[in-house]
Design a protein around this motif. Structure first.
Motif, PDB file in Angstrom:
ATOM      1  N   GLY A  27       0.793  -1.213   0.000  1.00 36.88           N
ATOM      2  CA  GLY A  27       0.000   0.000   0.000  1.00 36.88           C
ATOM      3  C   GLY A  27       0.827   1.265   0.000  1.00 36.88           C
ATOM      4  N   GLY A  28       2.081   1.186   0.451  1.00 39.44           N
ATOM      5  CA  GLY A  28       2.954   2.347   0.450  1.00 39.44           C
ATOM      6  C   GLY A  28       2.538   3.440   1.420  1.00 39.44           C
ATOM      7  N   HIS A  29       1.660   3.145   2.377  1.00 40.72           N
ATOM      8  CA  HIS A  29       1.133   4.173   3.261  1.00 40.72           C
ATOM      9  C   HIS A  29       2.224   4.737   4.167  1.00 40.72           C
ATOM     10  CE1 HIS A  29      -3.145   2.237   3.020  1.00 40.72           C
ATOM     11  NE2 HIS A  29      -2.420   1.956   1.947  1.00 40.72           N
ATOM     12  N   ASN A  41       2.105  10.810  17.198  1.00 41.32           N
ATOM     13  CA  ASN A  41       2.004  10.638  15.747  1.00 41.32           C
ATOM     14  C   ASN A  41       0.675  11.252  15.320  1.00 41.32           C
ATOM     15  OD1 ASN A  41       1.858   9.715  13.051  1.00 41.32           O
ATOM     16  ND2 ASN A  41       0.998   7.734  13.702  1.00 41.32           N
ATOM     17  N   PRO A  42       0.665  12.380  14.603  1.00 44.57           N
ATOM     18  CA  PRO A  42      -0.614  12.999  14.220  1.00 44.57           C
ATOM     19  C   PRO A  42      -1.451  12.170  13.251  1.00 44.57           C
ATOM     20  CG  PRO A  42       1.190  14.579  14.073  1.00 44.57           C
ATOM     21  CD  PRO A  42       1.809  13.228  14.246  1.00 44.57           C
ATOM     22  N   LEU A  43      -0.809  11.248  12.529  1.00 46.23           N
ATOM     23  CA  LEU A  43      -1.540  10.478  11.528  1.00 46.23           C
ATOM     24  C   LEU A  43      -2.427   9.422  12.180  1.00 46.23           C
ATOM     25  CD1 LEU A  43       1.291  10.067   8.881  1.00 46.23           C
ATOM     26  CD2 LEU A  43      -0.737  11.530   8.693  1.00 46.23           C
ATOM     27  N   TRP A  44      -3.463   9.039  11.435  1.00 51.49           N
ATOM     28  CA  TRP A  44      -4.493   8.129  11.927  1.00 51.49           C
ATOM     29  C   TRP A  44      -4.016   6.687  11.940  1.00 51.49           C
ATOM     30  CZ3 TRP A  44      -8.335   5.554   8.281  1.00 51.49           C
ATOM     31  CH2 TRP A  44      -9.313   4.823   8.987  1.00 51.49           C
ATOM     32  N   THR A  45      -4.166   6.040  13.091  1.00 56.50           N
ATOM     33  CA  THR A  45      -4.035   4.596  13.205  1.00 56.50           C
ATOM     34  C   THR A  45      -5.423   4.038  13.472  1.00 56.50           C
ATOM     35  OG1 THR A  45      -1.802   4.765  14.118  1.00 56.50           O
ATOM     36  CG2 THR A  45      -2.978   2.689  14.445  1.00 56.50           C
ATOM     37  N   PRO A  46      -6.005   3.246  12.551  1.00 58.72           N
ATOM     38  CA  PRO A  46      -7.362   2.730  12.762  1.00 58.72           C
ATOM     39  C   PRO A  46      -7.479   1.925  14.052  1.00 58.72           C
ATOM     40  CG  PRO A  46      -6.681   2.397  10.487  1.00 58.72           C
ATOM     41  CD  PRO A  46      -5.469   2.849  11.244  1.00 58.72           C
ATOM     42  N   PRO A  47      -8.673   1.896  14.653  1.00 59.28           N
ATOM     43  CA  PRO A  47      -8.859   1.139  15.897  1.00 59.28           C
ATOM     44  C   PRO A  47      -8.935  -0.365  15.690  1.00 59.28           C
ATOM     45  CG  PRO A  47     -10.933   2.166  15.239  1.00 59.28           C
ATOM     46  CD  PRO A  47      -9.881   2.678  14.299  1.00 59.28           C
ATOM     47  N   TRP A  48      -8.947  -0.812  14.428  1.00 60.97           N
ATOM     48  CA  TRP A  48      -9.009  -2.254  14.163  1.00 60.97           C
ATOM     49  C   TRP A  48      -7.615  -2.787  13.813  1.00 60.97           C
ATOM     50  CZ3 TRP A  48     -11.855   1.337  11.199  1.00 60.97           C
ATOM     51  CH2 TRP A  48     -11.313   1.652   9.950  1.00 60.97           C
ATOM     52  N   PRO A  49      -7.381  -4.090  13.985  1.00 65.24           N
ATOM     53  CA  PRO A  49      -6.085  -4.677  13.622  1.00 65.24           C
ATOM     54  C   PRO A  49      -5.829  -4.541  12.129  1.00 65.24           C
ATOM     55  CG  PRO A  49      -7.343  -6.171  15.017  1.00 65.24           C
ATOM     56  CD  PRO A  49      -8.275  -5.077  14.613  1.00 65.24           C
ATOM     57  N   SER A  50      -4.569  -4.349  11.777  1.00 69.11           N
ATOM     58  CA  SER A  50      -4.182  -4.163  10.381  1.00 69.11           C
ATOM     59  C   SER A  50      -3.563  -5.447   9.831  1.00 69.11           C
ATOM     60  CB  SER A  50      -3.173  -3.016  10.272  1.00 69.11           C
ATOM     61  OG  SER A  50      -2.796  -2.786   8.940  1.00 69.11           O
ATOM     62  N   ILE A  51      -3.891  -5.767   8.583  1.00 74.68           N
ATOM     63  CA  ILE A  51      -3.271  -6.895   7.896  1.00 74.68           C
ATOM     64  C   ILE A  51      -2.775  -6.429   6.524  1.00 74.68           C
ATOM     65  CG2 ILE A  51      -4.731  -8.599   9.063  1.00 74.68           C
ATOM     66  CD1 ILE A  51      -6.294  -8.890   6.404  1.00 74.68           C
ATOM     67  N   GLU A  52      -1.901  -7.216   5.930  1.00 69.89           N
ATOM     68  CA  GLU A  52      -1.449  -6.899   4.580  1.00 69.89           C
ATOM     69  C   GLU A  52      -2.639  -7.019   3.610  1.00 69.89           C
ATOM     70  OE1 GLU A  52       1.354  -5.673   4.375  1.00 69.89           O
ATOM     71  OE2 GLU A  52       2.690  -6.606   5.845  1.00 69.89           O
ATOM     72  N   ILE A  76      -5.272   0.072   5.769  1.00 67.14           N
ATOM     73  CA  ILE A  76      -5.088   1.522   5.701  1.00 67.14           C
ATOM     74  C   ILE A  76      -4.435   2.067   6.972  1.00 67.14           C
ATOM     75  CG2 ILE A  76      -7.349   2.134   6.687  1.00 67.14           C
ATOM     76  CD1 ILE A  76      -7.498   4.327   4.460  1.00 67.14           C
ATOM     77  N   MET A  77      -3.585   3.077   6.784  1.00 70.27           N
ATOM     78  CA  MET A  77      -2.997   3.839   7.885  1.00 70.27           C
ATOM     79  C   MET A  77      -2.532   5.180   7.349  1.00 70.27           C
ATOM     80  SD  MET A  77      -0.568   1.502  10.328  1.00 70.27           S
ATOM     81  CE  MET A  77      -0.918  -0.231  10.574  1.00 70.27           C
ATOM     82  N   GLY A  78      -2.711   6.223   8.160  1.00 69.37           N
ATOM     83  CA  GLY A  78      -2.059   7.499   7.918  1.00 69.37           C
ATOM     84  C   GLY A  78      -2.325   8.146   6.578  1.00 69.37           C
ATOM     85  N   HIS A  79      -1.298   8.220   5.750  1.00 72.80           N
ATOM     86  CA  HIS A  79      -1.313   8.908   4.455  1.00 72.80           C
ATOM     87  C   HIS A  79      -1.211   7.864   3.352  1.00 72.80           C
ATOM     88  CE1 HIS A  79       1.344  11.657   1.609  1.00 72.80           C
ATOM     89  NE2 HIS A  79       0.322  11.104   0.965  1.00 72.80           N
ATOM     90  N   ASN A  80      -2.314   7.690   2.591  1.00 70.98           N
ATOM     91  CA  ASN A  80      -2.304   6.761   1.471  1.00 70.98           C
ATOM     92  C   ASN A  80      -2.515   7.500   0.158  1.00 70.98           C
ATOM     93  OD1 ASN A  80      -5.167   6.829   2.652  1.00 70.98           O
ATOM     94  ND2 ASN A  80      -5.563   5.853   0.663  1.00 70.98           N
ATOM     95  N   LEU A  81      -2.041   6.910  -0.913  1.00 67.87           N
ATOM     96  CA  LEU A  81      -2.118   7.508  -2.240  1.00 67.87           C
ATOM     97  C   LEU A  81      -3.326   6.957  -2.989  1.00 67.87           C
ATOM     98  CD1 LEU A  81      -0.953   9.119  -4.653  1.00 67.87           C
ATOM     99  CD2 LEU A  81       0.485   7.111  -5.149  1.00 67.87           C
ATOM    100  N   CYS A  82      -4.207   7.853  -3.457  1.00 66.98           N
ATOM    101  CA  CYS A  82      -5.362   7.474  -4.274  1.00 66.98           C
ATOM    102  C   CYS A  82      -5.000   7.673  -5.734  1.00 66.98           C
ATOM    103  CB  CYS A  82      -6.580   8.324  -3.914  1.00 66.98           C
ATOM    104  SG  CYS A  82      -6.998   8.308  -2.164  1.00 66.98           S
ATOM    105  N   GLU A 103      -5.631   1.163  -7.321  1.00 64.12           N
ATOM    106  CA  GLU A 103      -4.656   0.124  -6.975  1.00 64.12           C
ATOM    107  C   GLU A 103      -3.530   0.594  -6.059  1.00 64.12           C
ATOM    108  OE1 GLU A 103      -3.537  -2.345 -10.688  1.00 64.12           O
ATOM    109  OE2 GLU A 103      -4.376  -0.457 -11.454  1.00 64.12           O
ATOM    110  N   ALA A 104      -3.198   1.890  -6.110  1.00 61.76           N
ATOM    111  CA  ALA A 104      -1.972   2.366  -5.450  1.00 61.76           C
ATOM    112  C   ALA A 104      -1.971   2.124  -3.947  1.00 61.76           C
ATOM    113  CB  ALA A 104      -1.764   3.849  -5.742  1.00 61.76           C
ATOM    114  N   SER A 105      -3.147   2.138  -3.306  1.00 60.85           N
ATOM    115  CA  SER A 105      -3.212   1.992  -1.856  1.00 60.85           C
ATOM    116  C   SER A 105      -3.185   0.546  -1.379  1.00 60.85           C
ATOM    117  CB  SER A 105      -4.479   2.668  -1.311  1.00 60.85           C
ATOM    118  OG  SER A 105      -4.388   4.066  -1.432  1.00 60.85           O
ATOM    119  N   VAL A 106      -3.176  -0.411  -2.311  1.00 53.85           N
ATOM    120  CA  VAL A 106      -3.105  -1.830  -1.930  1.00 53.85           C
ATOM    121  C   VAL A 106      -1.971  -2.564  -2.637  1.00 53.85           C
ATOM    122  CG1 VAL A 106      -5.576  -1.921  -1.395  1.00 53.85           C
ATOM    123  CG2 VAL A 106      -4.803  -2.535  -3.692  1.00 53.85           C
TER     124      VAL A 106
END
Length: 358
Positions: A27-29, A41-52, A76-82, A103-106
């Motif tokens: 994802g390159g996030h 860390n000002p960027l968002w960390t989702p409250p759910w567990p993260s997986i590839e 998803i985390m923080g800053h992703n590219l759309c 595709e860029a965010s995955v």
């Protein structure tokens, strides 16, 4: 530079003792821009567990939902590219496997790092694009330099959405406390219901930053993060065409930190503001998420490809960007994170690694 694990994700990291920048392989996030002094860390960390994203399977991972957004949300985390859309795929694209925001965010990125910089590259086979991003964190600096290039590897010109989806989250983001400034001008509320009837803003209303019309007849000051118990909004903003550089800055009075991004207005004339305030009940949101996205790019609204092309423009400014056949387009922008006793009212940038807040 060695690969690391960050919140169960493959990642690479830059660290200069002042800031730490962590970038995910899939994802390159940009997952964090971490301030060592405050531990924030000002960027968002989702409250759910993260997986590839590559591990996501709708039958095995129903906790992320079962729709075109789920693969993205799983990682998803923080800053992703759309790229090459900003928004949902069409029904046909979704059936073919295209996720929300493209595709860029995955996609898997090839990441190499040396010294004070790292380089991430990915192929987007369906979009026929190649993306490369170099991130530099100079010694002692509180500015993160980005150089990003998108190459059209096909023989046809391509209309694209291209948005830097920067999302802020707690503890930096706090209701009624976090303050914002931006070079925004003419603005518009999303043109349909964005929050299942829980929005406070008047659907489709045009306005001048920062005073957004509300459904109750009042106005909301978008320079202050909402105090509403539950809401969801999206507004789009034309960044001042009279300025060479566009920017936003967010200030946390609790952390006494100013965080933001600055870029060339000609590269990214639009900024969207997305607020999720415990509004979305479906998984993985589950009514437990607080975010504010400050999403700068070439498109005003999150919408599918056909809608983007049909819109063509807003306020006389294009709603997407053309990348000619076999051509490469490069942009530069910067993130910054400084101690600050009050919200800055002005941001100056030299186009590379020097940012001044005033």
């Amino acid at each position: 530079m060695a690969e690391i694990l960050y919140r169960n994700r493959r990642a690479f990291r830059l660290d200069n003792g002042e800031l730490r920048v962590t970038v995910l392989v899939e994802g390159g996030h940009v997952a964090e821009i971490f301030d060592h002094a405050s531990g924030v860390n000002p960027l968002w960390t989702p409250p759910w567990p993260s997986i590839e994203p590559s591990r996501y399977d709708p039958d095995l991972h129903p906790e992320y939902g079962r729709n075109a957004e789920s693969k993205l949300l799983a990682g998803i985390m923080g800053h992703n590219l759309c790229l090459d859309i900003f928004g949902p795929p069409t029904e046909e694209e979704a059936a073919a496997g295209l996720p929300v925001h493209g595709e860029a965010s995955v996609a898997p990125y090839r990441i190499e790092g040396e010294g004070d910089q790292l380089r991430a590259e990915a192929e987007l086979p369906e979009a026929r694009l190649r993306v490369a991003r170099t991130i530099r964190l100079a010694p002692g600096s509180r500015v993160v330099e980005f150089t990003e290039a998108v190459e059209n590897v096909s023989a046809t010109d391509r209309p694209v959405g291209w948005t830097e989806h920067v999302t802020l989250g707690p503890p930096f983001l706090a209701k009624g406390q976090t303050l914002f400034r931006a070079t925004a001008t003419r603005s518009k509320v999303f043109e349909s219901d964005f929050s299942q009837g829980k929005g406070r803003l008047k659907i489709g209303a045009e306005f001048d930053w920062p005073w957004a019309p509300c459904v109750d007849g009042g106005v909301a000051d978008l320079r202050v993060f909402t105090e509403a118990p539950e809401s969801g909004e999206f507004t789009t903003h034309l960044m001042d065409p009279g300025r060479e550089h566009a920017w936003f800055v967010a200030w946390s009075p609790a952390a006494r930190l100013a965080f933001g991004y600055v870029w060339r207005q000609a590269d990214f004339p639009w900024m969207g503001i997305w607020e999720e305030n415990y509004c979305r009940p479906s998984p993985p949101w589950n009514g437990q998420t607080l975010t504010r996205g400050m999403e700068f790019g070439v498109s005003p609204m999150p919408e599918n490809r056909r809608q983007m092309i049909a819109r063509r423009e807003m306020f006389g400014v294009p709603a997407f960007r053309w990348i000619p056949a076999r051509r490469r387009i490069e942009v530069r922008y910067a993130a910054f994170l400084f101690p600050a006793a009050a919200v800055p009212e002005e941001v100056a940038w030299d186009g590379r690694g020097v940012v001044e807040l005033r």
